[in-house]
Scaffold this motif. Structure first.
Motif, PDB file in Angstrom:
ATOM      1  N   LEU A 254       0.838  -1.195   0.000  1.00 44.82           N
ATOM      2  CA  LEU A 254       0.000   0.000   0.000  1.00 44.82           C
ATOM      3  C   LEU A 254       0.873   1.245   0.000  1.00 44.82           C
ATOM      4  O   LEU A 254       1.818   1.354   0.792  1.00 44.82           O
ATOM      5  CB  LEU A 254      -0.914   0.003   1.229  1.00 44.82           C
ATOM      6  CG  LEU A 254      -1.856  -1.209   1.357  1.00 44.82           C
ATOM      7  CD1 LEU A 254      -2.560  -1.194   2.705  1.00 44.82           C
ATOM      8  CD2 LEU A 254      -2.860  -1.236   0.217  1.00 44.82           C
ATOM      9  N   VAL A 311      -8.597  -0.531   5.128  1.00 39.42           N
ATOM     10  CA  VAL A 311      -7.312   0.112   4.846  1.00 39.42           C
ATOM     11  C   VAL A 311      -7.394   1.612   5.118  1.00 39.42           C
ATOM     12  O   VAL A 311      -6.632   2.397   4.551  1.00 39.42           O
ATOM     13  CB  VAL A 311      -6.854  -0.159   3.397  1.00 39.42           C
ATOM     14  CG1 VAL A 311      -6.461  -1.620   3.229  1.00 39.42           C
ATOM     15  CG2 VAL A 311      -7.930   0.234   2.385  1.00 39.42           C
ATOM     16  N   PRO A 314      -3.605   2.765   6.260  1.00 37.81           N
ATOM     17  CA  PRO A 314      -2.839   1.827   5.442  1.00 37.81           C
ATOM     18  C   PRO A 314      -1.574   1.303   6.106  1.00 37.81           C
ATOM     19  O   PRO A 314      -1.019   0.292   5.671  1.00 37.81           O
ATOM     20  CB  PRO A 314      -2.511   2.645   4.183  1.00 37.81           C
ATOM     21  CG  PRO A 314      -2.644   4.065   4.590  1.00 37.81           C
ATOM     22  CD  PRO A 314      -3.699   4.098   5.644  1.00 37.81           C
ATOM     23  N   PRO A 317      -3.288  -2.263   8.033  1.00 38.53           N
ATOM     24  CA  PRO A 317      -4.512  -2.819   7.445  1.00 38.53           C
ATOM     25  C   PRO A 317      -5.120  -3.876   8.375  1.00 38.53           C
ATOM     26  O   PRO A 317      -4.408  -4.708   8.942  1.00 38.53           O
ATOM     27  CB  PRO A 317      -4.030  -3.459   6.138  1.00 38.53           C
ATOM     28  CG  PRO A 317      -2.575  -3.211   6.041  1.00 38.53           C
ATOM     29  CD  PRO A 317      -2.099  -2.530   7.260  1.00 38.53           C
TER      30      PRO A 317
END
Length: 423
Positions: A254, A311, A314, A317
């Motif tokens: 991410l 998320v 992020p 998560p």
């Protein structure tokens, strides 16, 4: 619901129809009642009066559907066909285009079609852009090799443009080991580089053996997409254990792309584990396709199942949902059907030497874990360096030189020792 030879699935804008690639064509499915999905059309596709085969991808936007293929080398014809799907039960052909190169994936955004152009004969890995509004015309292109020509010295599949995602005039291009490139397509006739992220470097890849470069981590940027705001990007890495480092399936990374010129890595989602994580082991739990929606990531992991993660942060998560039945399913993608209520996932039967069946599944969006006891001993993976005799098809999907129609052909594909399976 059984759908023979199912691969990619996408959901129409109204949320009542799903469209699936089915190797030799496509299917439209009425999912207005998620508890009782119904096939409306299961159609084969022709280009130039010849059957199109090895079709793994479809893309839809509004009333237009594009079916593209073949996904790998060794098939003819090669190209895409457009359909008017204003009535999903009666798709109407609306133009075709023969490319001369295979199409692994494409993305339809309004009147523009973005195509992954990987031409082995010309050593090309490029984004091709077509205007499909009134007829079909190629209007632009962009290539990794024009910007970073050093990658030409690496294996073709190690710099392969695997997929395309477009949102708000930015294209997100996962170029396998070269990384994921952000390209400005606001002028589709003259795309411009913005930035990129990479899990490895050209220098680090110089001494890497071909099998490790194509099948193993680091690298293997397979699919990329951004959330609704365009501020969070996910990059999925399709990979298997190859005795490299790390020696495991690929997960999802991410990135904060609120400043598109300076992406920043924020967090990662690890893959489910299995007792044998090699390509030849057929246990496949690597990341595949996914979708963002409303702060959540809906992801597919082949025989590792489907998951939903929160998320919104992020860097951490949070797994909300996990469903897996590895003896019966190998999920290709997960797509939201009705926000907050349901999502769909297509399951493929094309993993070599397995007895899986193609299908479309519908799920409620709710917390919980359902993992059927499938005999996967994930506590102690026995990852060897056994080769599956992989050929020069795209890592992961149907390396067959020709696809025999129907059930007999699919059984032949399963048994083929060097059949590759990757979307």
């Amino acid at each position: 619901m059984p759908v023979e030879a199912a691969a990619e699935a996408v959901v129409g804008d109204g949320g009542e129809t799903a469209y699936l690639a089915t190797m030799t064509g496509f299917a439209t499915v009425d999912v207005s009642d998620p508890t009782d999905p119904t096939v409306l059309v299961d159609r084969e596709v022709e280009i130039g009066d010849r059957p199109l085969s090895n079709i793994l991808d479809v893309s839809v936007d509004g009333d237009r559907l594009v079916v593209a293929g073949p996904a790998n080398f060794g098939y003819e014809p090669m190209g895409f066909r457009c359909y008017d799907v204003s009535d999903p039960a009666d798709p109407i052909p609306a133009g075709e285009y023969e490319t001369g190169y295979h199409i692994h994936n494409c993305y339809l955004e309004g009147d523009l079609l973005f195509v992954a152009e990987n031409d082995f004969d010309t050593d090309t890995n490029a984004l091709a852009i077509f205007d499909v509004a009134d007829g079909i015309e190629r209007i632009g292109s962009w290539s990794l090799l024009d910007r970073d020509p050093g990658w030409r010295d690496r294996p073709f599949l190690g710099r392969y443009l695997h997929d395309v995602y477009v949102q708000d005039d930015l294209a997100y291009l996962p170029y396998w080991n070269a990384g994921t490139y952000l390209v400005d397509v606001s002028d589709p006739t003259a795309p411009e580089y913005v930035s990129h992220v990479a899990d490895t470097t050209l220098e680090a890849q110089q001494g890497v053996a071909r099998e490790d470069a194509v099948y193993g981590l680091p690298g293997n940027d397979h699919y990329a997409a951004v959330d609704d705001t365009g501020d969070l990007m996910a990059v999925g890495r399709e990979a298997w254990a190859t005795s490299g480092d790390p020696d495991r399936p690929g997960g999802i990374d991410l990135y904060d792309v609120s400043d598109t010129a300076e992406p920043v890595h924020r967090g990662s989602i690890d893959p489910p584990r299995a007792d044998d994580e090699t390509y030849a082991g057929r246990r496949w739990t690597t990341s595949h396709n996914f979708e963002f929606r409303d702060g959540r990531l809906y992801s597919s992991w082949y025989r590792g199942g489907v998951k939903i993660h929160d998320v919104s942060d992020p860097s951490e998560p949070e797994e909300l949902t996990w469903w897996r039945d590895a003896d019966e399913t190998a999920f290709w993608t997960a797509q939201v059907l009705e926000p907050g209520e349901t999502f769909v996932a297509s399951s493929t039967e094309a993993i070599p030497r397995t007895s899986l069946d193609g299908a479309l599944y519908t799920f409620p969006i709710e917390r919980g874990t359902t993992v059927v006891d499938d005999g996967f001993d994930a506590d102690s993976p026995s990852n060897g360096s056994e080769s599956d005799g992989a050929d020069d098809s795209v890592p992961g999907f149907t390396g067959a030189a020709a696809l025999v129609g129907g059930a007999a052909g699919l059984e032949w594909l399963r048994r083929r020792g060097n059949g590759n399976v990757q979307d």
